[in-house]
Design a protein around this motif. Structure first.
Motif, PDB file in Angstrom:
ATOM      1  N   PRO A  14       0.777  -1.332  -0.140  1.00  0.00           N
ATOM      2  CA  PRO A  14       0.224   0.067  -0.366  1.00  0.00           C
ATOM      3  C   PRO A  14       0.230   1.742   0.188  1.00  0.00           C
ATOM      4  CG  PRO A  14       0.160  -0.778   2.501  1.00  0.00           C
ATOM      5  CD  PRO A  14       0.834  -1.790   0.903  1.00  0.00           C
ATOM      6  N   GLN A  15       2.310   1.032  -0.293  1.00  0.00           N
ATOM      7  CA  GLN A  15       3.217   2.082   0.453  1.00  0.00           C
ATOM      8  C   GLN A  15       3.623   2.775  -1.036  1.00  0.00           C
ATOM      9  OE1 GLN A  15       6.040   1.191   3.421  1.00  0.00           O
ATOM     10  NE2 GLN A  15       4.714   1.805   5.198  1.00  0.00           N
ATOM     11  N   PHE A  16       2.708   1.889  -2.148  1.00  0.00           N
ATOM     12  CA  PHE A  16       3.524   2.015  -3.381  1.00  0.00           C
ATOM     13  C   PHE A  16       2.537   2.848  -4.302  1.00  0.00           C
ATOM     14  CE2 PHE A  16       7.078  -0.713  -1.893  1.00  0.00           C
ATOM     15  CZ  PHE A  16       8.469  -0.375  -2.556  1.00  0.00           C
ATOM     16  N   GLU A  17       3.827   3.494  -5.241  1.00  0.00           N
ATOM     17  CA  GLU A  17       2.028   4.199  -6.550  1.00  0.00           C
ATOM     18  C   GLU A  17       3.411   4.230  -7.641  1.00  0.00           C
ATOM     19  OE1 GLU A  17       0.753   7.856  -5.681  1.00  0.00           O
ATOM     20  OE2 GLU A  17       2.567   8.964  -5.927  1.00  0.00           O
ATOM     21  N   PHE A  18       3.140   3.874  -8.975  1.00  0.00           N
ATOM     22  CA  PHE A  18       3.791   3.869 -10.040  1.00  0.00           C
ATOM     23  C   PHE A  18       3.440   4.942 -11.182  1.00  0.00           C
ATOM     24  CE2 PHE A  18       2.046  -0.194  -7.855  1.00  0.00           C
ATOM     25  CZ  PHE A  18       3.264  -0.864  -7.446  1.00  0.00           C
ATOM     26  N   PRO A  19       4.493   5.797 -11.246  1.00  0.00           N
ATOM     27  CA  PRO A  19       4.829   6.824 -12.358  1.00  0.00           C
ATOM     28  C   PRO A  19       4.448   5.507 -13.717  1.00  0.00           C
ATOM     29  CG  PRO A  19       5.816   7.562 -10.921  1.00  0.00           C
ATOM     30  CD  PRO A  19       5.298   6.063 -11.065  1.00  0.00           C
ATOM     31  N   VAL A  20       3.657   5.686 -14.516  1.00  0.00           N
ATOM     32  CA  VAL A  20       4.270   4.813 -15.911  1.00  0.00           C
ATOM     33  C   VAL A  20       3.754   5.906 -17.252  1.00  0.00           C
ATOM     34  CG1 VAL A  20       2.784   3.175 -17.700  1.00  0.00           C
ATOM     35  CG2 VAL A  20       2.409   3.255 -15.134  1.00  0.00           C
ATOM     36  N   VAL A  21       4.887   5.426 -17.743  1.00  0.00           N
ATOM     37  CA  VAL A  21       5.168   6.926 -19.100  1.00  0.00           C
ATOM     38  C   VAL A  21       4.739   5.416 -20.257  1.00  0.00           C
ATOM     39  CG1 VAL A  21       6.729   8.096 -20.465  1.00  0.00           C
ATOM     40  CG2 VAL A  21       7.185   8.184 -17.910  1.00  0.00           C
ATOM     41  N   TYR A  22       4.462   6.398 -21.221  1.00  0.00           N
ATOM     42  CA  TYR A  22       3.270   5.282 -21.894  1.00  0.00           C
ATOM     43  C   TYR A  22       3.786   6.520 -23.888  1.00  0.00           C
ATOM     44  CZ  TYR A  22      -0.635   6.942 -21.681  1.00  0.00           C
ATOM     45  OH  TYR A  22      -2.074   8.242 -21.100  1.00  0.00           O
ATOM     46  N   TRP A  23       3.703   5.361 -24.803  1.00  0.00           N
ATOM     47  CA  TRP A  23       3.673   7.088 -26.130  1.00  0.00           C
ATOM     48  C   TRP A  23       3.722   5.498 -27.437  1.00  0.00           C
ATOM     49  CZ3 TRP A  23       8.001   5.349 -23.118  1.00  0.00           C
ATOM     50  CH2 TRP A  23       9.608   4.364 -23.646  1.00  0.00           C
ATOM     51  N   SER A  24       3.398   6.521 -28.644  1.00  0.00           N
ATOM     52  CA  SER A  24       2.979   5.780 -29.918  1.00  0.00           C
ATOM     53  C   SER A  24       4.406   6.049 -30.252  1.00  0.00           C
ATOM     54  CB  SER A  24       2.507   6.467 -30.325  1.00  0.00           C
ATOM     55  OG  SER A  24       2.723   5.310 -31.639  1.00  0.00           O
ATOM     56  N   GLN A  25       5.005   5.648 -31.201  1.00  0.00           N
ATOM     57  CA  GLN A  25       6.498   5.192 -31.846  1.00  0.00           C
ATOM     58  C   GLN A  25       6.014   5.996 -33.572  1.00  0.00           C
ATOM     59  OE1 GLN A  25       8.158   1.534 -32.718  1.00  0.00           O
ATOM     60  NE2 GLN A  25       9.128   1.297 -30.486  1.00  0.00           N
ATOM     61  N   GLU A  26       4.805   6.873 -33.553  1.00  0.00           N
ATOM     62  CA  GLU A  26       4.826   7.549 -35.325  1.00  0.00           C
ATOM     63  C   GLU A  26       6.166   8.290 -34.857  1.00  0.00           C
ATOM     64  OE1 GLU A  26       0.607   8.468 -34.979  1.00  0.00           O
ATOM     65  OE2 GLU A  26       0.176   6.014 -35.209  1.00  0.00           O
ATOM     66  N   PRO A  27       6.068   9.394 -35.851  1.00  0.00           N
ATOM     67  CA  PRO A  27       6.711  10.181 -35.972  1.00  0.00           C
ATOM     68  C   PRO A  27       5.937  11.922 -35.397  1.00  0.00           C
ATOM     69  CG  PRO A  27       7.349   9.205 -37.947  1.00  0.00           C
ATOM     70  CD  PRO A  27       5.523   8.235 -37.011  1.00  0.00           C
ATOM     71  N   GLY A  28       6.907  12.261 -34.219  1.00  0.00           N
ATOM     72  CA  GLY A  28       5.952  13.601 -33.344  1.00  0.00           C
ATOM     73  C   GLY A  28       4.691  13.332 -32.163  1.00  0.00           C
TER      74      GLY A  28
END
Length: 353
Positions: free
Chosen positions: A201-215
């Motif tokens: 319960p002490q944890f939280e998770f920053p998640v980073v996601y992106w598309s490989q399309e240009p720009g």
């Protein structure tokens, strides 16, 4: 009278005590306990010989009492106390006590910062291992604040106990080693879904996601707990999406490194549309065949079980018998007239030819 009697008794007791004290008058400095005094070669003062003997006996008795009191020195104390802490899970470990007779138990106690500063004589037994047969103790539940904690361990064998062995340096939970969580990235239809490891319960998770399309730009979403699928984004057909995450603990203000990047490819929409169209057409055909079969079976059951009887028109009587006879007679006359006129016409035609 009673008060006077008490005073008299008190005086008598004082006299008896004074008489007993006079019996034990100190002897001259040259003799103590009937033993001649010896001069001290360093200071030149006279030291009774019995004092040296008394000191030796006192030391000997003290050593004997150390071995006999509670069996403290019989068992060796546990050694090499260390705390292994990973992702806020704290494990106290120590080396075993060499003992071949019976199973050795261990008792674990701890002190928080307040006890160490203001109540150093108070040690709190661990909630998980007091006592325990193992060589480790999970002290995660005992450490509830970001302050230094002291730990000590001792061995127990029956009524015998060892001396306490104390952790060399106090432990603070902000020194825990944080590692990235395990994660699973999948796509369901046109949805990007992630499932993270549950670290507590002490944890939280920053998640980073992106598309490989240009720009394309990176997006960040904070997941509050693990062990359950979380929708990240509605995807585009045929695109590739990548995801990475890390663990963060607000209580100590630290976070782990990012996990390895995982990428998934979303299928294009041409094939799914063709499959959907084919499935729709097939469904309609099957539905039509089923409906036609049901109608045909209904017709067969209708004519087989409940047939309908219909009379011909010639058997139907729509008027009285007199009218029927007159109408038939008129039909015969008309036919006769029609025949005569035909003969006449035939004769005329012959005569003309």
């Amino acid at each position: 009278m009673r008060y006077r009697k008490r005073i008299v008794k008190a005086e008598e007791k004082q006299q008896e005590q004074s008489q007993e004290c006079q019996k034990f008058k100190p002897e001259p400095e040259s003799r103590v306990f009937g033993i001649p005094a010896l001069p001290n070669p360093y200071t030149g003062t006279v030291v009774p010989q019995g004092v040296w003997t008394s000191l030796i006996m006192w030391l000997f008795c003290g050593l004997i009492s150390c071995f006999l009191t509670g069996g403290v020195a019989v068992l060796p104390a546990p050694q090499n106390l260390t705390v292994l802490s990973t992702n806020m899970k704290h494990l106290l470990m120590w080396s075993p006590v060499a003992q071949l007779r019976e199973t050795v138990f261990y008792s674990v106690e701890y002190q928080g910062e307040y006890e160490s500063l203001y109540m150093s004589h108070i040690w709190i037994p661990s909630s998980q291992c007091s006592p325990t047969k193992g060589l480790e103790c999970d002290v995660t539940d005992d450490i509830t604040a970001t302050v230094p904690y002291n730990f000590r361990v001792r061995a127990m064998l029956g009524s015998e106990t060892s001396a306490w062995s104390t952790l060399e340096h106090p432990f603070n939970r902000n020194s825990t080693v944080l590692i990235p969580p395990r994660m699973e990235v999948t796509e369901h239809g046109l949805h990007l879904v992630i499932k993270l490891e549950d670290l507590g319960p002490q944890f939280e998770f920053p998640v980073v996601y992106w598309s490989q399309e240009p720009g394309a730009t990176e997006h960040v979403k904070v997941v509050k707990s693990g062990d359950s699928p979380v929708h990240l984004e509605t995807t585009e057909p045929g695109a590739v999406y990548c995801v990475k995450a890390r663990a963060r603990v607000k209580a100590i203000g630290r976070h782990s490194a990012f996990s390895q990047t995982q990428c998934v490819e979303v299928p294009g929409e041409a094939l799914p549309l063709a499959l959907a169209l084919f499935a729709f057409v097939g469904f309609m055909l099957v539905l039509m065949v089923v409906l036609l079969s049901i109608w045909k079976m209904g017709q067969l059951l209708r004519y087989s079980c409940c047939p309908t009887v219909v009379l011909p028109d010639t058997l139907k009587i729509t008027s009285s018998s007199q009218k029927l006879i007159s109408s038939r007679k008129e039909e015969v006359d008309i036919c006769a007239v029609a025949v005569l006129s035909s003969e006449h016409l035939f004769g005329v035609w012959i005569s003309q030819t």
